[in-house]
Design a protein around this motif. Structure first.
Motif, PDB file in Angstrom:
ATOM      1  N   PHE A   1       0.830  -1.205   0.000  1.00 40.16           N
ATOM      2  CA  PHE A   1       0.000   0.000   0.000  1.00 40.16           C
ATOM      3  C   PHE A   1       0.867   1.259   0.000  1.00 40.16           C
ATOM      4  CE2 PHE A   1      -2.986  -3.077   1.959  1.00 40.16           C
ATOM      5  CZ  PHE A   1      -3.930  -3.039   0.953  1.00 40.16           C
ATOM      6  N   TRP A   2       1.963   1.183   0.727  1.00 39.03           N
ATOM      7  CA  TRP A   2       2.895   2.313   0.780  1.00 39.03           C
ATOM      8  C   TRP A   2       3.466   2.589  -0.614  1.00 39.03           C
ATOM      9  CZ3 TRP A   2       4.109   6.103   3.967  1.00 39.03           C
ATOM     10  CH2 TRP A   2       5.314   6.795   3.766  1.00 39.03           C
ATOM     11  N   GLU A   3       3.879   1.531  -1.292  1.00 43.21           N
ATOM     12  CA  GLU A   3       4.450   1.681  -2.634  1.00 43.21           C
ATOM     13  C   GLU A   3       3.413   2.193  -3.629  1.00 43.21           C
ATOM     14  OE1 GLU A   3       6.169  -2.089  -3.563  1.00 43.21           O
ATOM     15  OE2 GLU A   3       7.629  -1.949  -1.944  1.00 43.21           O
ATOM     16  N   VAL A   4       2.195   1.680  -3.534  1.00 39.64           N
ATOM     17  CA  VAL A   4       1.126   2.153  -4.421  1.00 39.64           C
ATOM     18  C   VAL A   4       0.840   3.620  -4.139  1.00 39.64           C
ATOM     19  CG1 VAL A   4      -1.338   1.919  -4.973  1.00 39.64           C
ATOM     20  CG2 VAL A   4       0.106  -0.115  -4.778  1.00 39.64           C
ATOM     21  N   GLY A   5       0.805   3.984  -2.856  1.00 37.55           N
ATOM     22  CA  GLY A   5       0.572   5.379  -2.490  1.00 37.55           C
ATOM     23  C   GLY A   5       1.656   6.293  -3.029  1.00 37.55           C
ATOM     24  N   LEU A   6       2.909   5.853  -2.926  1.00 40.26           N
ATOM     25  CA  LEU A   6       4.008   6.658  -3.464  1.00 40.26           C
ATOM     26  C   LEU A   6       3.915   6.794  -4.979  1.00 40.26           C
ATOM     27  CD1 LEU A   6       7.059   5.476  -1.330  1.00 40.26           C
ATOM     28  CD2 LEU A   6       5.831   7.640  -1.191  1.00 40.26           C
ATOM     29  N   TYR A   7       3.520   5.710  -5.650  1.00 41.28           N
ATOM     30  CA  TYR A   7       3.366   5.768  -7.095  1.00 41.28           C
ATOM     31  C   TYR A   7       2.254   6.744  -7.484  1.00 41.28           C
ATOM     32  CZ  TYR A   7       2.446   4.475 -11.897  1.00 41.28           C
ATOM     33  OH  TYR A   7       2.246   4.521 -13.249  1.00 41.28           O
ATOM     34  N   ILE A   8       1.154   6.710  -6.757  1.00 46.41           N
ATOM     35  CA  ILE A   8       0.039   7.622  -7.048  1.00 46.41           C
ATOM     36  C   ILE A   8       0.477   9.066  -6.827  1.00 46.41           C
ATOM     37  CG2 ILE A   8      -2.252   8.346  -6.259  1.00 46.41           C
ATOM     38  CD1 ILE A   8      -2.852   5.380  -5.749  1.00 46.41           C
ATOM     39  N   LEU A   9       1.192   9.321  -5.752  1.00 44.57           N
ATOM     40  CA  LEU A   9       1.671  10.685  -5.504  1.00 44.57           C
ATOM     41  C   LEU A   9       2.686  11.112  -6.564  1.00 44.57           C
ATOM     42  CD1 LEU A   9       2.024  10.728  -1.621  1.00 44.57           C
ATOM     43  CD2 LEU A   9       0.321  11.920  -3.015  1.00 44.57           C
ATOM     44  N   TYR A  10       3.548  10.196  -6.991  1.00 44.74           N
ATOM     45  CA  TYR A  10       4.502  10.508  -8.056  1.00 44.74           C
ATOM     46  C   TYR A  10       3.756  10.849  -9.349  1.00 44.74           C
ATOM     47  CZ  TYR A  10       8.065   9.873 -11.621  1.00 44.74           C
ATOM     48  OH  TYR A  10       8.893  10.050 -12.687  1.00 44.74           O
ATOM     49  N   PHE A  11       2.697  10.091  -9.632  1.00 46.27           N
ATOM     50  CA  PHE A  11       1.874  10.324 -10.812  1.00 46.27           C
ATOM     51  C   PHE A  11       1.233  11.719 -10.767  1.00 46.27           C
ATOM     52  CE2 PHE A  11      -2.298   9.972 -12.943  1.00 46.27           C
ATOM     53  CZ  PHE A  11      -1.862   9.685 -14.222  1.00 46.27           C
ATOM     54  N   ALA A  12       0.946  12.205  -9.557  1.00 51.67           N
ATOM     55  CA  ALA A  12       0.330  13.526  -9.386  1.00 51.67           C
ATOM     56  C   ALA A  12       1.378  14.634  -9.278  1.00 51.67           C
ATOM     57  CB  ALA A  12      -0.559  13.534  -8.145  1.00 51.67           C
TER      58      ALA A  12
ATOM     59  N   ILE B   1      -6.064  14.949  -1.440  1.00 50.59           N
ATOM     60  CA  ILE B   1      -7.463  15.053  -1.010  1.00 50.59           C
ATOM     61  C   ILE B   1      -8.243  13.817  -1.461  1.00 50.59           C
ATOM     62  CG2 ILE B   1      -9.614  16.336  -1.371  1.00 50.59           C
ATOM     63  CD1 ILE B   1      -7.873  18.889  -1.474  1.00 50.59           C
ATOM     64  N   PHE B   2      -7.998  13.371  -2.692  1.00 49.96           N
ATOM     65  CA  PHE B   2      -8.675  12.180  -3.202  1.00 49.96           C
ATOM     66  C   PHE B   2      -8.304  10.935  -2.392  1.00 49.96           C
ATOM     67  CE2 PHE B   2      -8.486   8.415  -5.961  1.00 49.96           C
ATOM     68  CZ  PHE B   2      -9.835   8.282  -6.241  1.00 49.96           C
ATOM     69  N   ILE B   3      -7.025  10.792  -2.052  1.00 52.44           N
ATOM     70  CA  ILE B   3      -6.584   9.622  -1.287  1.00 52.44           C
ATOM     71  C   ILE B   3      -7.238   9.617   0.093  1.00 52.44           C
ATOM     72  CG2 ILE B   3      -4.588   8.574  -0.131  1.00 52.44           C
ATOM     73  CD1 ILE B   3      -2.914   9.464  -2.563  1.00 52.44           C
ATOM     74  N   VAL B   4      -7.236  10.755   0.770  1.00 50.09           N
ATOM     75  CA  VAL B   4      -7.819  10.830   2.111  1.00 50.09           C
ATOM     76  C   VAL B   4      -9.328  10.607   2.047  1.00 50.09           C
ATOM     77  CG1 VAL B   4      -8.235  12.359   4.057  1.00 50.09           C
ATOM     78  CG2 VAL B   4      -5.973  12.257   3.035  1.00 50.09           C
ATOM     79  N   SER B   5     -10.001  11.292   1.143  1.00 48.12           N
ATOM     80  CA  SER B   5     -11.457  11.148   1.026  1.00 48.12           C
ATOM     81  C   SER B   5     -11.840   9.752   0.557  1.00 48.12           C
ATOM     82  CB  SER B   5     -12.014  12.173   0.043  1.00 48.12           C
ATOM     83  OG  SER B   5     -11.705  13.471   0.454  1.00 48.12           O
ATOM     84  N   GLY B   6     -11.126   9.245  -0.430  1.00 49.24           N
ATOM     85  CA  GLY B   6     -11.411   7.908  -0.938  1.00 49.24           C
ATOM     86  C   GLY B   6     -11.178   6.832   0.106  1.00 49.24           C
ATOM     87  N   GLY B   7     -10.130   6.988   0.904  1.00 48.42           N
ATOM     88  CA  GLY B   7      -9.854   6.028   1.970  1.00 48.42           C
ATOM     89  C   GLY B   7     -10.962   6.000   3.006  1.00 48.42           C
ATOM     90  N   VAL B   8     -11.414   7.172   3.410  1.00 50.96           N
ATOM     91  CA  VAL B   8     -12.510   7.253   4.389  1.00 50.96           C
ATOM     92  C   VAL B   8     -13.783   6.685   3.775  1.00 50.96           C
ATOM     93  CG1 VAL B   8     -13.968   8.840   5.677  1.00 50.96           C
ATOM     94  CG2 VAL B   8     -11.501   9.174   5.655  1.00 50.96           C
ATOM     95  N   GLY B   9     -14.059   7.053   2.525  1.00 53.08           N
ATOM     96  CA  GLY B   9     -15.252   6.538   1.852  1.00 53.08           C
ATOM     97  C   GLY B   9     -15.233   5.030   1.722  1.00 53.08           C
TER      98      GLY B   9
END
Length: 116
Positions: free
Chosen positions: A3-14, A35-43
């Motif tokens: 999850f950490w690696e995927v999160g870093l990849y998503i942030l790199y993509f942004a 904002i999308f990661i935080v909101s999407g995670g809570v959702g």
């Protein structure tokens, strides 16, 4: 770890900017992704919670049945003397067969204590 690696990849993509030396102004795309990661995670957690709640059958009525069965067992009642309704409720709430609940069997098994 993944999850950490995927999160870093998503942030790199942004186009997230890392800095060890101090504050860096992030581009709007990186802010939107955070904002999308935080909101999407809570959702996602809310949706998962609602799915689990839908499968959990605890109500006031079933709680009273379970509570009465536990009191009966604590007062020395035998598991083999259980009525079908409390047995079915206990199996539904715990997800295991009534006869396989080891914690409740302590008073049903004969105690073989050797004195010597």
């Amino acid at each position: 770890m993944i999850f950490w690696e995927v999160g870093l990849y998503i942030l790199y993509f942004a186009h997230f900017r890392e800095s060890a030396s101090g504050a860096v102004v992030q581009p709007q795309s990186a802010i939107n992704m955070i904002i999308f990661i935080v909101s999407g995670g809570v959702g996602l957690m809310i949706v998962l919670a609602m799915l689990f709640v839908g499968r959990f059958h605890l109500s006031k009525k079933t709680f009273m049945v379970l509570s009465a069965e536990l009191v009966r067992l604590q007062k020395g009642g035998s598991m083999s003397d259980v009525d079908p309704h409390p047995k079915a409720v206990c199996e539904d709430l715990t997800g295991v067969k009534y006869d396989s609940i080891e914690v409740w069997k302590k008073d049903d098994q004969p105690q073989n204590k050797s004195r010597g």
